[in-house]
Design a protein around this motif. Structure first.
Motif, PDB file in Angstrom:
ATOM      1  N   LEU A 113      -1.609  -5.649  10.169  1.00  0.00           N
ATOM      2  CA  LEU A 113      -3.038  -5.551   9.883  1.00  0.00           C
ATOM      3  C   LEU A 113      -3.328  -6.517   8.747  1.00  0.00           C
ATOM      4  O   LEU A 113      -2.550  -6.580   7.784  1.00  0.00           O
ATOM      5  CB  LEU A 113      -3.395  -4.124   9.480  1.00  0.00           C
ATOM      6  CG  LEU A 113      -4.845  -3.863   9.072  1.00  0.00           C
ATOM      7  CD1 LEU A 113      -5.760  -3.978  10.291  1.00  0.00           C
ATOM      8  CD2 LEU A 113      -4.984  -2.481   8.422  1.00  0.00           C
ATOM      9  N   TYR A 114      -4.439  -7.225   8.851  1.00  0.00           N
ATOM     10  CA  TYR A 114      -4.807  -8.200   7.819  1.00  0.00           C
ATOM     11  C   TYR A 114      -6.242  -7.965   7.358  1.00  0.00           C
ATOM     12  O   TYR A 114      -7.099  -7.552   8.145  1.00  0.00           O
ATOM     13  CB  TYR A 114      -4.706  -9.632   8.360  1.00  0.00           C
ATOM     14  CG  TYR A 114      -3.315 -10.065   8.716  1.00  0.00           C
ATOM     15  CD1 TYR A 114      -2.820  -9.889   9.998  1.00  0.00           C
ATOM     16  CD2 TYR A 114      -2.489 -10.646   7.757  1.00  0.00           C
ATOM     17  CE1 TYR A 114      -1.522 -10.280  10.331  1.00  0.00           C
ATOM     18  CE2 TYR A 114      -1.202 -11.045   8.075  1.00  0.00           C
ATOM     19  CZ  TYR A 114      -0.726 -10.855   9.360  1.00  0.00           C
ATOM     20  OH  TYR A 114       0.558 -11.252   9.677  1.00  0.00           O
ATOM     21  N   ALA A 115      -6.478  -8.308   6.106  1.00  0.00           N
ATOM     22  CA  ALA A 115      -7.857  -8.403   5.645  1.00  0.00           C
ATOM     23  C   ALA A 115      -8.509  -9.580   6.364  1.00  0.00           C
ATOM     24  O   ALA A 115      -7.839 -10.578   6.655  1.00  0.00           O
ATOM     25  CB  ALA A 115      -7.884  -8.623   4.136  1.00  0.00           C
ATOM     26  N   SER A 154      -2.631   1.090   6.812  1.00  0.00           N
ATOM     27  CA  SER A 154      -3.531   1.562   5.764  1.00  0.00           C
ATOM     28  C   SER A 154      -3.912   0.410   4.856  1.00  0.00           C
ATOM     29  O   SER A 154      -3.059  -0.392   4.460  1.00  0.00           O
ATOM     30  CB  SER A 154      -2.878   2.660   4.928  1.00  0.00           C
ATOM     31  OG  SER A 154      -3.743   3.018   3.853  1.00  0.00           O
ATOM     32  N   ARG A 155      -5.209   0.361   4.518  1.00  0.00           N
ATOM     33  CA  ARG A 155      -5.732  -0.613   3.558  1.00  0.00           C
ATOM     34  C   ARG A 155      -5.905   0.002   2.171  1.00  0.00           C
ATOM     35  O   ARG A 155      -6.345  -0.675   1.245  1.00  0.00           O
ATOM     36  CB  ARG A 155      -7.108  -1.102   4.005  1.00  0.00           C
ATOM     37  CG  ARG A 155      -7.154  -1.754   5.356  1.00  0.00           C
ATOM     38  CD  ARG A 155      -8.593  -1.997   5.783  1.00  0.00           C
ATOM     39  NE  ARG A 155      -8.690  -2.576   7.101  1.00  0.00           N
ATOM     40  CZ  ARG A 155      -8.816  -3.863   7.346  1.00  0.00           C
ATOM     41  NH1 ARG A 155      -8.852  -4.720   6.356  1.00  0.00           N
ATOM     42  NH2 ARG A 155      -8.902  -4.324   8.583  1.00  0.00           N
ATOM     43  N   LEU A 156      -5.632   1.281   2.044  1.00  0.00           N
ATOM     44  CA  LEU A 156      -5.974   2.001   0.821  1.00  0.00           C
ATOM     45  C   LEU A 156      -4.826   2.022  -0.174  1.00  0.00           C
ATOM     46  O   LEU A 156      -3.738   2.514   0.127  1.00  0.00           O
ATOM     47  CB  LEU A 156      -6.381   3.433   1.166  1.00  0.00           C
ATOM     48  CG  LEU A 156      -7.570   3.577   2.124  1.00  0.00           C
ATOM     49  CD1 LEU A 156      -7.820   5.046   2.423  1.00  0.00           C
ATOM     50  CD2 LEU A 156      -8.816   2.930   1.545  1.00  0.00           C
ATOM     51  N   GLU A 157      -5.090   1.566  -1.397  1.00  0.00           N
ATOM     52  CA  GLU A 157      -4.080   1.604  -2.457  1.00  0.00           C
ATOM     53  C   GLU A 157      -3.513   2.997  -2.656  1.00  0.00           C
ATOM     54  O   GLU A 157      -2.320   3.162  -2.898  1.00  0.00           O
ATOM     55  CB  GLU A 157      -4.727   1.186  -3.787  1.00  0.00           C
ATOM     56  CG  GLU A 157      -4.969  -0.261  -3.980  1.00  0.00           C
ATOM     57  CD  GLU A 157      -5.440  -0.533  -5.393  1.00  0.00           C
ATOM     58  OE1 GLU A 157      -6.559  -1.040  -5.541  1.00  0.00           O
ATOM     59  OE2 GLU A 157      -4.691  -0.213  -6.340  1.00  0.00           O
ATOM     60  N   SER A 158      -4.379   3.999  -2.577  1.00  0.00           N
ATOM     61  CA  SER A 158      -3.975   5.374  -2.880  1.00  0.00           C
ATOM     62  C   SER A 158      -2.917   5.893  -1.919  1.00  0.00           C
ATOM     63  O   SER A 158      -2.255   6.888  -2.216  1.00  0.00           O
ATOM     64  CB  SER A 158      -5.194   6.296  -2.862  1.00  0.00           C
ATOM     65  OG  SER A 158      -5.801   6.262  -1.586  1.00  0.00           O
ATOM     66  N   GLY A 163       3.028  -3.085   2.513  1.00  0.00           N
ATOM     67  CA  GLY A 163       1.759  -3.778   2.366  1.00  0.00           C
ATOM     68  C   GLY A 163       1.801  -4.801   1.250  1.00  0.00           C
ATOM     69  O   GLY A 163       2.673  -4.752   0.376  1.00  0.00           O
ATOM     70  N   TRP A 164       0.881  -5.737   1.327  1.00  0.00           N
ATOM     71  CA  TRP A 164       0.624  -6.686   0.243  1.00  0.00           C
ATOM     72  C   TRP A 164      -0.823  -6.499  -0.206  1.00  0.00           C
ATOM     73  O   TRP A 164      -1.723  -6.350   0.629  1.00  0.00           O
ATOM     74  CB  TRP A 164       0.826  -8.132   0.694  1.00  0.00           C
ATOM     75  CG  TRP A 164       2.246  -8.564   0.820  1.00  0.00           C
ATOM     76  CD1 TRP A 164       2.999  -8.577   1.955  1.00  0.00           C
ATOM     77  CD2 TRP A 164       3.095  -9.061  -0.225  1.00  0.00           C
ATOM     78  NE1 TRP A 164       4.264  -9.050   1.686  1.00  0.00           N
ATOM     79  CE2 TRP A 164       4.346  -9.357   0.356  1.00  0.00           C
ATOM     80  CE3 TRP A 164       2.929  -9.291  -1.598  1.00  0.00           C
ATOM     81  CZ2 TRP A 164       5.429  -9.872  -0.386  1.00  0.00           C
ATOM     82  CZ3 TRP A 164       3.989  -9.793  -2.323  1.00  0.00           C
ATOM     83  CH2 TRP A 164       5.222 -10.080  -1.726  1.00  0.00           C
ATOM     84  N   PHE A 223      -0.591  -5.511   6.047  1.00  0.00           N
ATOM     85  CA  PHE A 223       0.322  -4.380   6.247  1.00  0.00           C
ATOM     86  C   PHE A 223       1.230  -4.701   7.427  1.00  0.00           C
ATOM     87  O   PHE A 223       0.823  -5.360   8.394  1.00  0.00           O
ATOM     88  CB  PHE A 223      -0.477  -3.115   6.540  1.00  0.00           C
ATOM     89  CG  PHE A 223       0.388  -1.971   6.994  1.00  0.00           C
ATOM     90  CD1 PHE A 223       0.643  -1.758   8.352  1.00  0.00           C
ATOM     91  CD2 PHE A 223       0.969  -1.120   6.075  1.00  0.00           C
ATOM     92  CE1 PHE A 223       1.462  -0.718   8.767  1.00  0.00           C
ATOM     93  CE2 PHE A 223       1.785  -0.068   6.487  1.00  0.00           C
ATOM     94  CZ  PHE A 223       2.031   0.125   7.840  1.00  0.00           C
ATOM     95  N   ILE A 224       2.459  -4.154   7.358  1.00  0.00           N
ATOM     96  CA  ILE A 224       3.377  -4.288   8.486  1.00  0.00           C
ATOM     97  C   ILE A 224       4.132  -2.982   8.674  1.00  0.00           C
ATOM     98  O   ILE A 224       4.582  -2.361   7.707  1.00  0.00           O
ATOM     99  CB  ILE A 224       4.343  -5.478   8.288  1.00  0.00           C
ATOM    100  CG1 ILE A 224       5.143  -5.752   9.559  1.00  0.00           C
ATOM    101  CG2 ILE A 224       5.253  -5.272   7.087  1.00  0.00           C
ATOM    102  CD1 ILE A 224       5.852  -7.105   9.535  1.00  0.00           C
TER     103      ILE A 224
END
Length: 124
Positions: free
Chosen positions: A59-61, A105-109, A35-36, A50-51
């Motif tokens: 997945l993109y914001a 996943s978009r979540l930093e955690s 992810g970035w 994410f890739i």
């Protein structure tokens, strides 16, 4: 231990482009979801893209869709973020992150491994 090193940041005028790179070592790159994220001055770190392992799952914001493209080269242990049509508000430190799962996943955690970041500054 997985290590991530970003590069490619810099200063660019609005409307310009940069290609960010992240080289991964210490792990099996093809087993990692990548992810970035970015953190703008005075703001929380936010998800960018994410890739999955094959590159087919991305997945993109919403604010980056159509302007940013994430890709990976498993032979080079490298993930890229092509940033086009840059806006002033894209100014931020950009971070590469890795997780041992291919689900998006978009979540930093959910990313245990992080790089140190590379700065992108967009000016008018």
């Amino acid at each position: 231990q997985v290590s991530l090193v970003e590069s490619g940041g810099g200063s660019v005028q609005a409307g310009g482009s940069l290609r960010l790179s992240c080289v991964v070592s210490g792990g099996t790159f093809s087993n990692l979801g990548m992810g970035w994220f970015r953190r703008a001055p005075g703001k929380e770190r936010e998800f960018v893209a994410f890739i999955g392992w094959s590159g087919r799952s991305t997945l993109y914001a919403d604010s980056m869709k159509g302007r940013f493209t994430i890709s990976r080269d498993n032979a080079k242990n490298t993930v890229y973020l092509q940033t086009n049509s840059l806006l002033l508000e894209d100014t931020a430190a950009y971070y590469c992150a890795a997780r041992g799962s291919f689900t998006t996943s978009r979540l930093e955690s959910q990313y245990p491994y992080w790089g140190q970041g590379t700065q992108v500054t967009v000016s008018s």
